[in-house]
Design a protein around this motif. Structure first.
Motif, PDB file in Angstrom:
ATOM      1  N   PHE B 107      -9.122 -14.717 -30.097  1.00  0.00           N
ATOM      2  CA  PHE B 107      -7.837 -14.646 -30.794  1.00  0.00           C
ATOM      3  C   PHE B 107      -6.946 -13.528 -30.247  1.00  0.00           C
ATOM      4  N   VAL B 108      -7.565 -12.487 -29.713  1.00  0.00           N
ATOM      5  CA  VAL B 108      -6.787 -11.370 -29.186  1.00  0.00           C
ATOM      6  C   VAL B 108      -6.478 -11.652 -27.714  1.00  0.00           C
ATOM      7  N   PRO B 109      -5.180 -11.668 -27.349  1.00  0.00           N
ATOM      8  CA  PRO B 109      -4.844 -11.919 -25.942  1.00  0.00           C
ATOM      9  C   PRO B 109      -5.479 -10.853 -25.051  1.00  0.00           C
ATOM     10  N   THR B 110      -6.089 -11.292 -23.966  1.00  0.00           N
ATOM     11  CA  THR B 110      -6.787 -10.371 -23.083  1.00  0.00           C
ATOM     12  C   THR B 110      -5.840  -9.296 -22.544  1.00  0.00           C
ATOM     13  N   LEU B 111      -4.561  -9.720 -22.326  1.00  0.00           N
ATOM     14  CA  LEU B 111      -3.594  -8.768 -21.759  1.00  0.00           C
ATOM     15  C   LEU B 111      -3.458  -7.519 -22.603  1.00  0.00           C
ATOM     16  N   VAL B 112      -3.661  -7.673 -23.922  1.00  0.00           N
ATOM     17  CA  VAL B 112      -3.489  -6.544 -24.829  1.00  0.00           C
ATOM     18  C   VAL B 112      -4.498  -5.440 -24.513  1.00  0.00           C
ATOM     19  N   VAL B 113      -5.715  -5.840 -24.189  1.00  0.00           N
ATOM     20  CA  VAL B 113      -6.759  -4.844 -23.985  1.00  0.00           C
ATOM     21  C   VAL B 113      -7.012  -4.536 -22.510  1.00  0.00           C
ATOM     22  N   ILE B 114      -6.507  -5.376 -21.627  1.00  0.00           N
ATOM     23  CA  ILE B 114      -6.892  -5.264 -20.221  1.00  0.00           C
ATOM     24  C   ILE B 114      -6.405  -3.951 -19.598  1.00  0.00           C
ATOM     25  N   MET B 115      -5.255  -3.461 -20.081  1.00  0.00           N
ATOM     26  CA  MET B 115      -4.733  -2.214 -19.509  1.00  0.00           C
ATOM     27  C   MET B 115      -5.685  -1.049 -19.800  1.00  0.00           C
ATOM     28  N   GLY B 116      -6.113  -0.990 -21.058  1.00  0.00           N
ATOM     29  CA  GLY B 116      -7.048   0.061 -21.441  1.00  0.00           C
ATOM     30  C   GLY B 116      -8.337  -0.038 -20.643  1.00  0.00           C
ATOM     31  N   ILE B 117      -8.806  -1.279 -20.498  1.00  0.00           N
ATOM     32  CA  ILE B 117     -10.038  -1.495 -19.742  1.00  0.00           C
ATOM     33  C   ILE B 117      -9.838  -1.064 -18.291  1.00  0.00           C
ATOM     34  N   HIS B 118      -8.654  -1.382 -17.754  1.00  0.00           N
ATOM     35  CA  HIS B 118      -8.358  -1.034 -16.369  1.00  0.00           C
ATOM     36  C   HIS B 118      -8.484   0.475 -16.144  1.00  0.00           C
ATOM     37  N   ILE B 119      -7.893   1.225 -17.073  1.00  0.00           N
ATOM     38  CA  ILE B 119      -7.939   2.692 -16.955  1.00  0.00           C
ATOM     39  C   ILE B 119      -9.381   3.183 -16.988  1.00  0.00           C
ATOM     40  N   LEU B 120     -10.140   2.632 -17.929  1.00  0.00           N
ATOM     41  CA  LEU B 120     -11.557   3.002 -18.031  1.00  0.00           C
ATOM     42  C   LEU B 120     -12.305   2.662 -16.748  1.00  0.00           C
ATOM     43  N   PHE B 121     -12.059   1.473 -16.245  1.00  0.00           N
ATOM     44  CA  PHE B 121     -12.769   1.001 -15.058  1.00  0.00           C
ATOM     45  C   PHE B 121     -12.428   1.853 -13.832  1.00  0.00           C
ATOM     46  N   ILE B 122     -11.158   2.307 -13.751  1.00  0.00           N
ATOM     47  CA  ILE B 122     -10.775   3.190 -12.639  1.00  0.00           C
ATOM     48  C   ILE B 122     -11.585   4.484 -12.724  1.00  0.00           C
ATOM     49  N   ARG B 123     -11.697   4.981 -13.961  1.00  0.00           N
ATOM     50  CA  ARG B 123     -12.432   6.229 -14.161  1.00  0.00           C
ATOM     51  C   ARG B 123     -13.893   6.084 -13.751  1.00  0.00           C
ATOM     52  N   TYR B 124     -14.484   4.941 -14.070  1.00  0.00           N
ATOM     53  CA  TYR B 124     -15.904   4.760 -13.770  1.00  0.00           C
ATOM     54  C   TYR B 124     -16.153   4.063 -12.433  1.00  0.00           C
ATOM     55  N   GLY B 125     -15.095   3.879 -11.643  1.00  0.00           N
ATOM     56  CA  GLY B 125     -15.261   3.289 -10.318  1.00  0.00           C
ATOM     57  C   GLY B 125     -15.576   1.810 -10.339  1.00  0.00           C
ATOM     58  N   LEU B 126     -15.199   1.142 -11.426  1.00  0.00           N
ATOM     59  CA  LEU B 126     -15.481  -0.290 -11.511  1.00  0.00           C
ATOM     60  C   LEU B 126     -14.285  -1.134 -11.102  1.00  0.00           C
ATOM     61  N   ALA B 127     -13.093  -0.500 -11.033  1.00  0.00           N
ATOM     62  CA  ALA B 127     -11.898  -1.248 -10.642  1.00  0.00           C
ATOM     63  C   ALA B 127     -12.030  -1.644  -9.172  1.00  0.00           C
ATOM     64  N   ASP B 128     -11.395  -2.775  -8.831  1.00  0.00           N
ATOM     65  CA  ASP B 128     -11.415  -3.307  -7.461  1.00  0.00           C
ATOM     66  C   ASP B 128     -12.825  -3.671  -7.006  1.00  0.00           C
ATOM     67  N   GLN B 129     -13.748  -3.804  -7.930  1.00  0.00           N
ATOM     68  CA  GLN B 129     -15.126  -4.125  -7.576  1.00  0.00           C
ATOM     69  C   GLN B 129     -15.523  -5.485  -8.141  1.00  0.00           C
ATOM     70  N   PHE B 130     -16.429  -6.128  -7.440  1.00  0.00           N
ATOM     71  CA  PHE B 130     -16.980  -7.392  -7.917  1.00  0.00           C
ATOM     72  C   PHE B 130     -17.585  -7.223  -9.315  1.00  0.00           C
ATOM     73  N   LEU B 131     -18.381  -6.143  -9.477  1.00  0.00           N
ATOM     74  CA  LEU B 131     -19.056  -5.886 -10.747  1.00  0.00           C
ATOM     75  C   LEU B 131     -18.061  -5.721 -11.897  1.00  0.00           C
ATOM     76  N   GLY B 132     -16.948  -5.020 -11.602  1.00  0.00           N
ATOM     77  CA  GLY B 132     -15.920  -4.823 -12.622  1.00  0.00           C
ATOM     78  C   GLY B 132     -15.352  -6.148 -13.081  1.00  0.00           C
ATOM     79  N   VAL B 133     -15.104  -7.041 -12.109  1.00  0.00           N
ATOM     80  CA  VAL B 133     -14.567  -8.358 -12.458  1.00  0.00           C
ATOM     81  C   VAL B 133     -15.584  -9.145 -13.286  1.00  0.00           C
ATOM     82  N   VAL B 134     -16.860  -9.035 -12.900  1.00  0.00           N
ATOM     83  CA  VAL B 134     -17.911  -9.705 -13.671  1.00  0.00           C
ATOM     84  C   VAL B 134     -17.850  -9.247 -15.129  1.00  0.00           C
ATOM     85  N   LEU B 135     -17.791  -7.929 -15.316  1.00  0.00           N
ATOM     86  CA  LEU B 135     -17.804  -7.377 -16.672  1.00  0.00           C
ATOM     87  C   LEU B 135     -16.595  -7.850 -17.479  1.00  0.00           C
ATOM     88  N   VAL B 136     -15.432  -7.894 -16.808  1.00  0.00           N
ATOM     89  CA  VAL B 136     -14.237  -8.268 -17.551  1.00  0.00           C
ATOM     90  C   VAL B 136     -14.243  -9.773 -17.861  1.00  0.00           C
TER      91      VAL B 136
END
Lengths: 372, 267
Positions: B107-136
């Motif tokens: 029910f919650v549009p993914t776009l609403v939370v994706i920005m927050g997740i993106h910031i977190l993923f950058i911090r933990y080195g998951l952004a731009d990674q296959f694993l990060g995409v898997v998790l999302v």
């Protein structure tokens, strides 16, 4: 097969004690019925014996050895449930052979033993049938075969006959008894039907409120009930409070004499006699009391009379040819050899419905009381 | 009468599902197709030739998409099977909250939370990674899986597992010989859903993958926005093919042994 001993077994769910300090000993090769209103700890006890549920306190011993730390798959106690009997994705042969397959028995030997076992439960050649093609009674027999084929140390049957119609039930009763006798398998079965327990079992354990009320041969539940709860469960609500002095009991309707007087200590007691043990008489004599008939119901094979004895109400089963009508004054002979004394402990408890603890159980007991 | 209704429904279904694919197929071979022509004026293999060339990156994207979907399905099964079982079989404190949190991504549009997740993923080195995409991808995939599995377990008889245990099957063999066969049709449906959810993710992949993880939808969208109908149609067909293939392969199992499929009824 082996003997089973339960020592002070308890199971608590949160603050509710489903089974409370239950001790029981089943001899090797014995058939014991766990009788009681539904939802009163019988199935929980079975699950603990099978190893499917860990007890809160107490011990379970097979042949004297504690099995508490043995997982279900290695206990050898096979449980047959009331519903969902067969694996729906396997045919009859694979169902029956499942236990042997788990024990690593060779394919050919499994096939051989499965066909022998199916013959024993009178379903020869049914190997390739699917579970849903069988009738309820046939499924029950397959489930029994599947349990018996691995020669269990203990066979646990949970209300094995509850879902069958009356004719089939008689047939299954016979089959279970025959198989159990010929294979000498220690068997424990759960039922809420006292008739079934009495007809099938060597000994009956009556459980009410998670407590063992009496554990004895079936006939003793009728002739020598341990307390009022037991008597009530076996449809006897004829109670008369009194004071035992020697071989006489002083009651509100006069003194009653007692043959087996040494069995009980002197003091306050409750006298009971089953409805079918009471004889209507015209003669005078020892233990003949006056009663007024308040209701006479024709029950087919007997008449059920409700009579008032002083200020208590008793039930009497009279022959159908004895024409007694409501309002008649009659005389009853209470045989001194059959009179039985009960502890006064639960004299003020309400009738049978009150000790029931589940909605399903209430249903069963209501039916039972109606049939009285 | 019943047969008539049945055949009518079947025809409607075929038209509804397959008819939109016909123009796609035509477009992929078309070179110029303008109103009011009923069929393309010129036929060309240009789009398909481009598709199979290395410069299109379609092959690479196809591999990435498949790998992503497969890993997402495996992780979803690992997480969702126990969760769905617990929700379907047991009553426990906070069950409604867990249920609500589980289905919230629907029910919650993914776009609403994706920005927050993106910031977190950058911090933990998951952004731009296959694993990060898997998790999302797990976020939109899990609810479907858990919903299907919990409805399967709502009609499930644990007595059968108990029976297997007392007959000598340990926990693992009970899972293998009793539990999995019993829930198989439902499990298959749930895995299919999960595969397709991961397969059709676009925004999440673009944002978290940062252009490093390139999937089929990411190749497809530029063609659509550039109105390159022929190429878009060709990629679309490659995009939809696995879904149809899986459905065709599994439909037999689904209709044959659909007893344990729970709330979904017979498929």
């Amino acid at each position: 097969m082996s003997s089973v001993r339960i020592i002070e077994l308890s199971k608590h769910f949160g603050s509710v004690a489903a089974v409370d300090q239950l001790s029981l000993e089943v001899q090797s090769g014995e058939l014991v019925a766990l009788l009681g209103p539904s939802g009163c700890g019988k199935t929980t006890t079975m699950r603990m014996i099978a190893g499917l549920l860990a007890p809160t306190h107490g011990d379970i011993r097979f042949d004297g050895r504690s099995v508490l730390h043995v997982p279900a798959e290695r206990r050898g106690a096979v449980m047959v449930f009331q519903k969902h009997l067969l694996f729906p994705h396997m045919n009859v042969g694979d169902n029956v052979g499942f236990g042997l397959k788990m024990r690593g028995v060779a394919q050919r030997e499994i096939a051989h033993r499965v066909s022998a076992m199916l013959e024993m439960v009178q379903l020869p050649g049914y190997e390739k049938r699917r579970a849903h093609e069988l009738s309820g009674g046939q499924q029950q027999r397959v489930a029994l075969a599947r349990a018996l084929i691995i020669e269990p140390t203990v066979l646990l049957l949970d209300e094995p006959l509850a879902n069958l119609d009356a004719n089939l039930r008689l047939e299954m009763r016979k089959l279970i008894r025959e198989l159990q006798q010929s294979l000498h398998i220690t068997t424990l079965f759960v039922t809420h039907d006292q008739e079934e327990a009495v007809m099938l079992a060597d000994r009956v354990a009556l459980l009410v409120d998670g407590h063992l009320q009496q554990f004895a041969a079936p006939r003793l539940f009728y002739e020598q009930p341990a307390n009022m709860t037991v008597a009530r469960f076996f449809r006897n609500e004829n109670f008369l409070p009194g004071e035992k002095v020697g071989s006489t009991i002083k009651t509100a309707i006069g003194p009653l004499s007692l043959t087996q007087a040494d069995r009980w200590p002197d003091g306050p007691t409750v006298v009971t006699l089953r409805p079918e043990q009471i004889v209507i008489t015209e003669a005078d004599g020892v233990n003949v009391v006056d009663a007024i008939v308040t209701q006479a119901l024709y029950m087919g094979t007997f008449q059920q009379l409700t009579v008032s004895l002083g200020n208590v109400v008793w039930r009497v089963h009279a022959p159908t040819d004895c024409c007694v009508q409501t309002g008649n004054a009659i005389r009853l002979h209470l045989s001194p050899t059959q009179l039985w004394c009960l502890p006064t402990a639960d004299l003020h408890k309400e009738a049978i419905q009150t000790f029931d603890c589940s909605p399903a159980g209430t249903e069963n007991v209501r039916i039972a009381t109606k049939a009285t | 009468m019943y047969r008539l209704v049945r055949s009518f429904a079947l025809i409607l279904l075929v038209i509804g599902v397959l008819l939109p694919l016909v123009p796609q197929l035509l477009w992929s071979f078309a070179f110029g197709w303008f109103f009011p022509a009923l069929l393309p004026q010129r036929w060309e293999l240009q789009a398909w030739r481009y598709l199979f060339s290395t410069s299109s990156r379609v092959g690479e994207a196809l591999l990435t998409s498949v790998a992503l979907a497969v890993v997402v399905v495996m992780l979803t099964v690992l997480i969702g099977l126990p969760a769905g079982r617990a929700l379907g079989l047991h009553q426990f404190r906070g069950k409604r909250l867990v249920n609500w949190l589980m289905t919230a991504p629907l029910f919650v549009p993914t776009l609403v939370v994706i920005m927050g997740i993106h910031i977190l993923f950058i911090r933990y080195g998951l952004a731009d990674q296959f694993l990060g995409v898997v998790l999302v991808h797990l976020i939109p995939a899990l609810p479907y899986f858990v919903l299907v599995i919990s409805s399967v377990f709502a009609n499930y008889a644990t007595e059968l597992e108990d029976t297997a245990r007392t007959l000598g099957a340990g926990p693992l063999r009970t899972l293998r010989y009793v539990t999995l066969p019993l829930i198989f049709p439902g499990l298959l449906v749930a895995m299919l859903f999960t595969f397709l959810v991961s397969w059709s993710q676009y925004i999440t992949t673009v944002l978290i993958g940062g252009g490093r993880v390139v999937t089929l939808p990411m190749v497809l969208f530029p063609f659509i926005s550039a109105a390159n109908h022929a190429n878009a149609a060709a990629v679309s067909i490659v995009f939809i093919l696995p879904a149809l293939l899986i459905l065709a392969l599994t439909s037999r199992t689904l209709s044959a042994g659909a007893d344990a499929i729970g709330g979904l009824g017979r498929l």
